[in-house]
Enzyme design. Structure first.
Site, PDB file in Angstrom:
ATOM      1  N   SER A 167     -10.500  -2.369 -13.439  1.00  0.00           N
ATOM      2  CA  SER A 167      -9.338  -2.028 -14.264  1.00  0.00           C
ATOM      3  C   SER A 167      -8.301  -3.140 -14.178  1.00  0.00           C
ATOM      4  O   SER A 167      -7.926  -3.573 -13.084  1.00  0.00           O
ATOM      5  CB  SER A 167      -8.699  -0.712 -13.801  1.00  0.00           C
ATOM      6  OG  SER A 167      -7.508  -0.454 -14.521  1.00  0.00           O
ATOM      7  N   SER A 168      -7.800  -3.548 -15.338  1.00  0.00           N
ATOM      8  CA  SER A 168      -6.713  -4.523 -15.356  1.00  0.00           C
ATOM      9  C   SER A 168      -5.428  -3.929 -14.797  1.00  0.00           C
ATOM     10  O   SER A 168      -4.494  -4.671 -14.453  1.00  0.00           O
ATOM     11  CB  SER A 168      -6.469  -5.004 -16.792  1.00  0.00           C
ATOM     12  OG  SER A 168      -5.977  -3.948 -17.599  1.00  0.00           O
ATOM     13  N   SER A 196      -9.840  -5.823 -20.382  1.00  0.00           N
ATOM     14  CA  SER A 196      -8.523  -5.503 -20.961  1.00  0.00           C
ATOM     15  C   SER A 196      -7.466  -6.554 -20.637  1.00  0.00           C
ATOM     16  O   SER A 196      -6.331  -6.235 -20.258  1.00  0.00           O
ATOM     17  CB  SER A 196      -8.058  -4.119 -20.475  1.00  0.00           C
ATOM     18  OG  SER A 196      -8.972  -3.123 -20.828  1.00  0.00           O
ATOM     19  N   GLU A 311     -10.174   0.492 -24.438  1.00  0.00           N
ATOM     20  CA  GLU A 311      -9.621   1.821 -24.677  1.00  0.00           C
ATOM     21  C   GLU A 311      -9.928   2.342 -26.081  1.00  0.00           C
ATOM     22  O   GLU A 311      -9.859   3.548 -26.323  1.00  0.00           O
ATOM     23  CB  GLU A 311      -8.117   1.838 -24.425  1.00  0.00           C
ATOM     24  CG  GLU A 311      -7.296   0.987 -25.341  1.00  0.00           C
ATOM     25  CD  GLU A 311      -5.824   0.988 -24.941  1.00  0.00           C
ATOM     26  OE1 GLU A 311      -4.978   0.885 -25.842  1.00  0.00           O
ATOM     27  OE2 GLU A 311      -5.512   1.087 -23.729  1.00  0.00           O
TER      28      GLU A 311
END
Length: 427
Positions: A167-168, A196, A311
């Site tokens: 996850s960024s 992301s 997303e």
């Protein structure tokens, strides 16, 4: 089937609609964190009021920040206090952005969340805090909620390595609090992939507009200098990722959907939508601040790398289920660690309706197949619920379980969706 199942409406003809999309969740929660750390009160205009933003606002209030909600949100910084409990719900931004802030509090801060949140990875940011000298106690499975951050009023800072492959948000969470660290912070990403990236660019841009010096000239490394965070009076852009189901609807059933307030340039990953939809057979044009997307009802299959915009992948996957040619989505392995394992969930639900979908190492492979109605499970995931609604435009009898979960980022999704359709709904 649960009593909350929502019969997704079927479109009875091409669309002609204008949809006003509320403010961006990603921007709203970043603005809230920066306002909480600022050198004076801030006014945030056109804020999204959804479960995720309310959770962030409530969490900051718990930590001693004044947050007044309304047409505008007024944020007044205060001394960050410990000996409190923060409820993250299922909000990734709360659980990833606030532990570094809690390290600045004057005592322990306990973090908890929804049952589904306990499966979301937290290890990289917790390990980064430990490497910076912050005590963090696991109180369940290591690297997951619940846990306690023992704030001591200050963090020395310096440099830290973090694997943000999952996850960024791990990078963004550290960067947002870094101006308040005594020596600032240099963050180095050590993983093989970085999903992301636009979300990290968004964080850097907001820091700079708040007067913070950030050096991102070396790929995978960010240096934030210590210093004040300027109080702001800002307006939040519409949530471009939340616009995705509505814009995709124009391709799914034909017609035109317009979204006003579309920025000429943006750091939101949803800003990639116009180009993606053109690859899938639609047309897109920006007239002033109105994005207009049109389609014929025929969706073109494609091979897409969505690593920069994961997303919107559930929405694009739902659209590609309606395509006339096999498709592949790549670069989205990190979606296995979102609100649910989105790759497994999409595969299960598409298959449940008769579709052909299979997981790959880093994404999905989707092939054309006749679809039938049936239950579409949401897994307490807002993106899954809206994906089911999109398929339901073309497939009669789709029943979306727990459509209310869309309130996480998009209040009154059902009202907006049925308003888009207007009279274009099959009996």
């Amino acid at each position: 089937m649960t009593s909350t199942a929502w019969p997704a409406p079927v479109a009875d003809g091409p669309l002609d609609a204008t949809v006003e999309v509320p403010g961006s969740k990603s921007l709203s929660n970043r603005y809230l964190v920066l306002a909480a750390l600022a050198d004076g009160p801030s006014r945030l205009r056109a804020m999204l009021s959804s479960r995720d933003t309310r959770l962030m606002g409530a969490a900051l209030e718990t930590l001693g920040v004044g947050v007044e909600t309304g047409t505008d949100w007024l944020v007044t910084p205060g001394a960050l206090r410990g000996h409190v409990t923060v409820d993250c719900g299922l909000a990734g931004t709360v659980m990833r952005f606030l532990p570094p802030v809690a390290a600045l509090a004057d005592g322990p801060v306990h973090f908890k969340g929804d049952v589904e949140a306990l499966a979301r990875p937290m290890g990289p940011i917790l390990d980064a805090l430990r490497a910076l000298g912050v005590r963090v106690d696991d109180e369940g499975e290591p690297g997951r909620l619940p846990f306690t951050v023992h704030g001591e009023g200050a963090v020395r800072g310096g440099a830290v390595d973090v694997d943000a492959s999952g996850s960024s948000q791990f990078v963004s969470g550290l960067l947002l609090a870094a101006p308040r660290f005594e020596r600032g912070l240099t963050v180095r990403h050590t993983g093989a992939t970085l999903p992301s990236v636009p979300h990290i660019e968004m964080t850097v841009a907001l820091l700079r507009t708040a007067g913070v010096e950030v050096d991102d000239s070396v790929p995978g490394t960010w240096r934030v200098e210590p210093g004040p965070v300027a109080a702001r009076d800002v307006r939040v852009e519409p949530d471009l990722s939340n616009a995705a189901p509505f814009l995709c609807a124009a391709l799914a059933v034909g017609g035109t959907v317009r979204v006003p307030g579309w920025p000429a340039s943006t750091t939101q990953p949803g800003g990639l939508l116009p180009g993606i939809l053109e690859q899938l057979g639609g047309t897109a044009r920006l007239d002033g601040d109105v994005l207009t997307v049109s389609g014929t009802g025929a969706v073109r299959g494609a091979d897409l790398d969505l690593h920069a915009a994961g997303e919107i992948a559930p929405t694009i996957a739902a659209l590609l289920v309606l395509a006339d040619f096999p498709s592949r989505l790549r670069g989205i392995a990190h979606l296995r660690g979102h609100e649910t394992d989105r790759l497994a969930a999409l595969t299960a639900e598409i298959t449940r309706l008769g579709g052909r979908c299979a997981e790959t190492a880093d994404g999905l492979r989707i092939e054309p197949a006749p679809l039938t109605g049936g239950e579409w499970r949401s897994y307490a995931d807002h993106r899954m619920a809206t994906a089911g609604a999109l398929i339901g435009l073309r497939v009669p009898g789709v029943l979306v379980e727990d459509v209310a979960t869309t309130a996480k980022t998009l209040p009154d999704f059902v009202g907006l969706w049925t308003g888009m359709l207007g009279a274009r709904v099959a009996a």
